[in-house]
Scaffold this active site. Structure first.
Site, short mmCIF file in Angstrom:
data_model
loop_
_atom_site.label_atom_id
_atom_site.label_comp_id
_atom_site.label_asym_id
_atom_site.label_seq_id
_atom_site.Cartn_x
_atom_site.Cartn_y
_atom_site.Cartn_z
N GLU A 139 -8.73 4.26 11.64
CA GLU A 139 -7.71 3.89 12.62
C GLU A 139 -7.41 5.05 13.56
O GLU A 139 -8.12 6.05 13.57
CB GLU A 139 -6.44 3.43 11.89
CG GLU A 139 -5.89 4.45 10.90
CD GLU A 139 -4.60 3.99 10.23
OE1 GLU A 139 -3.60 3.79 10.97
OE2 GLU A 139 -4.59 3.82 8.99
N ASP A 146 -10.11 3.14 5.44
CA ASP A 146 -9.02 3.11 6.42
C ASP A 146 -9.49 3.89 7.64
O ASP A 146 -9.53 5.13 7.64
CB ASP A 146 -7.78 3.75 5.79
CG ASP A 146 -6.58 3.81 6.73
OD1 ASP A 146 -6.71 3.39 7.90
OD2 ASP A 146 -5.52 4.28 6.29
N ASP A 184 0.85 -1.18 0.00
CA ASP A 184 0.00 0.00 0.00
C ASP A 184 0.88 1.22 0.00
O ASP A 184 1.94 1.24 0.63
CB ASP A 184 -0.97 -0.01 1.19
CG ASP A 184 -0.26 -0.02 2.54
OD1 ASP A 184 0.02 1.08 3.08
OD2 ASP A 184 0.00 -1.12 3.05
#
Length: 290
Positions: A180, A178, A89
């Site tokens: 987090e 994503d 990534d």
């Protein structure tokens, strides 16, 4: 033009190496089939943490930014496990990526950061996203969530409108949320657990309505427990991408019996972040094909 190959035999010769604000009694059914009863009550608020001396600029976040700080770092995993498919990534931090070198070293797929919140677009996105495709990799895009900035639906629309879409071409993976540790402030972005679950649901439902695909969720188990109360309701529809820089993948968030992708290091060759897809290349292709 894309680089074509047949199998991996030639590769070895080329290179060595993502609150309910009503009364608790109101248990509304969620679109994912779970209910508010699945979200543990929020704990008493902790004492305010001191403000960081400095915070990174908005837009500079990337996958796994807070993993070592919160979860530590251990040994690399063994290489003799069931079939796994190597991937990477990248974000704007990597700039121009040597995709041919990555492909030659055994990397078969890649995800590129497209957007963050509703005000940041990766300036290298087109070069990274198309460059991976041209080198023969299966590619996809991810969105770094900023739940304190706007609704999940608004951010899903921004993501799809700026590179996060999907097409049934056999080379494009579904998008990734994503979600987090917040690199800019409060770990849970100022939201209660139930508010966070609602925000995530808003994003995922909008992404599905726009693309016809269920997005992957990239998240750390520690963050998921802290900020959603270990909510299990997305596991039946949204594949899990788990970061854990250790010899084993460790505990997974509630509901998921296995991870689809494991980000196992941030110090791998060429680009840093390396991952293992939980299956052989044909399973990566199956995910791309939907």
């Amino acid at each position: 033009m894309p680089v074509h190959r047949s199998g991996t035999t030639g590769r070895a010769l080329i290179a060595a190496v993502a609150a309910l604000l009503t009364t608790p009694a109101l248990l509304l059914a969620r679109p994912d089939g779970a209910s508010a009863a699945d979200i543990p009550a929020d704990p008493p608020p902790p004492a305010p943490a001191p403000a960081p001396a400095s915070a990174p600029a908005r837009g500079t976040a990337y996958m796994g930014m807070g993993i070592i700080e919160h979860d530590g770092q251990g040994d690399l995993p063994r290489t003799d496990r069931a079939p796994q498919t190597e991937g990477v990534d990248v974000s704007g931090h990597q700039g121009n990526v040597n995709w041919v070198a990555l492909w030659s070293s055994g990397v078969d797929w890649a995800y590129t950061k497209a957007t963050e919140g509703t005000s940041y677009k990766n300036p290298y996105f087109a070069r990274q996203y198309n460059g991976a495709y041209d080198a023969g990799l299966i590619r996809g895009a991810y969105h770094f969530a900023a739940p304190d900035g706007s609704s999940g639906a608004t951010q899903a629309d921004y993501f799809v409108d700026n590179g996060g879409g999907w097409s049934r071409d056999g080379k494009t993976l579904p998008g990734v949320l994503d979600i987090e540790w917040n690199p800019y402030g409060a770990a849970c972005y100022g939201k209660t657990r139930s508010q966070m679950v609602d925000w995530i649901d808003d994003f995922l439902e909008t992404y599905r309505s726009r693309t016809g695909r269920d997005a992957l969720i990239y998240t750390a188990t520690s963050w998921w427990k802290t900020c959603t109360g270990n909510y299990p309701g997305f596991a039946s529809t949204n594949p899990l991408w788990i970061p854990r820089y250790s010899g084993t993948v460790g505990e997974l968030p509630a509901g998921w019996g296995f991870q689809t992708i494991w980000q196992y290091t941030s110090t791998g060759p060429i680009v840093g972040d390396h991952n293992r897809f939980n299956g052989a290349l044909d399973r990566v292709q199956a995910l791309a094909n939907g």
